[in-house]
Design a protein around this motif. Structure first.
Motif, PDB file in Angstrom:
ATOM      1  N   LYS A   1       0.820  -1.201   0.000  1.00 30.64           N
ATOM      2  CA  LYS A   1       0.000   0.000   0.000  1.00 30.64           C
ATOM      3  C   LYS A   1       0.859   1.258   0.000  1.00 30.64           C
ATOM      4  O   LYS A   1       1.983   1.261   0.504  1.00 30.64           O
ATOM      5  CB  LYS A   1      -0.922   0.034   1.225  1.00 30.64           C
TER       6      LYS A   1
ATOM      7  N   SER B   1      -4.678   5.773   2.688  1.00 31.32           N
ATOM      8  CA  SER B   1      -3.887   4.725   2.035  1.00 31.32           C
ATOM      9  C   SER B   1      -4.581   4.271   0.765  1.00 31.32           C
ATOM     10  O   SER B   1      -5.795   4.462   0.592  1.00 31.32           O
ATOM     11  CB  SER B   1      -3.673   3.532   2.969  1.00 31.32           C
TER      12      SER B   1
ATOM     13  N   ALA C   1      -3.996   0.961  -2.427  1.00 29.12           N
ATOM     14  CA  ALA C   1      -3.216  -0.175  -2.914  1.00 29.12           C
ATOM     15  C   ALA C   1      -2.214   0.275  -3.966  1.00 29.12           C
ATOM     16  O   ALA C   1      -2.530   1.091  -4.847  1.00 29.12           O
ATOM     17  CB  ALA C   1      -4.152  -1.231  -3.492  1.00 29.12           C
TER      18      ALA C   1
END
Length: 480
Positions: free
Chosen positions: A397, A432, A434
């Motif tokens: 991430k 956050s 991916a």
């Protein structure tokens, strides 16, 4: 270099103004001044000049750091560089404080004569204006020392007779060591421990890849959902070990019960058997740097000082100072070069101020900090050192923190087709997204239809085919 033993161990001012004429009083109860210092490894400063120390001190103080814990070992240049550090601090006349953190993995400590070296250094600088004083005594700490007998029958007796109660130093020092022992043993250190430095408290050491199935039942570390993130956050930045240390410190007869906690941004080391033979990580995901600060702030009435671990430990990847300033441990350039961590430093003043005052300061300039590893955690590489222990804990991430002056929106992007927009509020925001193999990191802050920050750092690629393993964090930062 002298390589401090965090490399070989798993177990690294205050009120806004210091007054040289009046010693700083540090206690556990609320309403007293708080201190934030950074662990500075003197063993990596052999070539430092006075100007180098001035530069480091100025940069640290500008970012809310009140002093340096000078981690010193048995090196031929120790006294010279400590003198440079003190001279730089005193010439700046900015109330920046210094104290020794004796690296007892470097100093010999098996005979009575071995105590003379650390007593001599202590006394040489104890009355200097830049020395951190607590209740009129020189504040002194250690890294390790739990095996030092100094020729006595046991460790507590050794420290008592050859350091804290020795005629050279008795009544002159406030001793807050980092002994890597079970806290239930603290009560044997009466007459030794004025307090405790919980060096390892900055990392979630209780979680490991081997135990994750039992510790995190149902959590897929390759695809962490909201419930999984909540489960992980019980460990990341936790105050549990602090509570254990604080509770047991109360059992030390005569102790001032000064408690110093640690905060750390990251941990990755990758030395092969031909050098330091250390190859492991600690979990730094889920915004460890910020979550740890938040937990320390929430428990500030229990904490006297915070020590940032570290300013310059490049070999273990938890530096927040410039990565081109000082000696790199041989071999660490493979994961340090090009991986500046000063974005972590950019966040420090906001949280350090909140710890010291109890109030979140107003954000006067928008700031976006992003960090990520340079390759997927499961990537393959032709690397003879191999994957580091516990690499499975990491998530693929992009992590971001926004310090916002007012409400707005942040868009994170890790490829041309992977992006997400988040609302942000005034103050600190944790986000956050991916990562995408072959992709990048890109963040924009907008407000009222206007772009305030647009950050897409050069030199970053989430490389699915790395030449070597590198689990260090690439950190980027920009302000409005």
């Amino acid at each position: 270099m002298h390589f401090r033993s965090a490399i070989s161990s798993l177990g690294l001012l205050a009120a806004a103004v210091f007054v040289n004429a009046a010693p700083l009083k540090v206690a556990r109860q609320s309403g007293v001044p708080k201190v934030v210092v950074a662990h500075h490894i003197v063993g990596l400063t052999a070539a430092f000049t006075l100007n180098d120390w001035t530069s480091d001190i100025t940069l640290a103080q500008a970012n809310g750091i009140d002093g340096f814990a000078l981690n010193v070992g048995n090196d031929p240049f120790t006294t010279t560089q400590v003198q440079n550090a003190f001279q730089a601090a005193e010439q700046l006349n900015s109330n920046f404080k210094l104290f020794f953190s004796f690296d007892m993995s470097s100093f010999p400590c098996s005979s009575a004569n071995d105590g003379a070296a650390i007593r001599s250094l202590t006394n040489q600088f104890a009355s200097r204006p830049a020395q951190l004083q607590v209740d009129g005594k020189a504040f002194v700490s250690t890294f390790a020392g739990e095996s030092c007998t100094f020729g006595a029958g046991d460790v507590p007796s050794g420290w008592r007779t050859q350091f804290t109660q020795h005629p050279d130093t008795v009544g002159k020092i406030h001793f807050v060591p980092a002994f890597f022992v079970d806290p239930s043993q603290f009560n044997t250190f009466s007459g030794v421990m004025d307090g405790d430095f919980n060096f390892n408290s900055g990392w979630p050491l209780t979680i490991s890849a081997a135990d994750a199935p039992q510790q995190l039942p149902g959590v897929n570390l390759n695809s962490v959902n909201a419930a999984g993130a909540t489960a992980l956050q019980r460990f990341i930045g936790s105050f549990d070990t602090d509570n254990q240390h604080i509770s047991q410190l109360a059992s030390v007869q005569g102790s001032a019960r000064t408690y110093m906690a640690a905060v750390a941004p990251w941990f990755f080391t990758h030395f092969g058997a031909d050098t330091f033979n250390k190859n492991f990580v600690f979990d730094g995901d889920e915004h460890l740097w910020v979550r740890r600060w938040e937990n320390l702030i929430a428990n500030r009435d229990k904490v006297s000082l915070i020590e940032i671990v570290t300013w310059n430990d490049f070999g273990e990847s938890h530096y927040i100072g410039p990565n081109n300033h000082g000696q790199l441990p041989p071999g660490s350039e493979k994961w340090v070069d090009g991986f500046d961590h000063q974005g972590f430093l950019d966040l420090t003043k906001y949280f350090a101020t909140q710890f010291k005052t109890g109030q979140a300061p107003p954000v006067t300039k928008d700031r976006l900090v992003m960090w990520a590893r340079p390759h997927p955690k499961d990537a393959n590489a032709n690397d003879p050192v191999g994957t580091p222990k516990d690499f499975q804990l990491f998530q693929d991430k992009l992590w971001a923190v926004v310090l916002a002056t007012a409400d707005g929106e942040v868009t994170l992007q890790t490829s041309d087709t992977t992006s997400q927009t988040f609302p942000v509020k005034a103050g600190a925001n944790k986000l956050s997204l991916a990562l995408t193999p072959g992709g990048f990191m890109h963040g924009t802050l907008t407000r009222n239809g206007q772009t305030v920050i647009d950050l897409k750092p050069d030199g970053y690629k989430f490389d699915p085919n790395p030449a070597t393993f590198n689990y260090n964090a690439f950190v980027a930062s920009a302000s409005s």
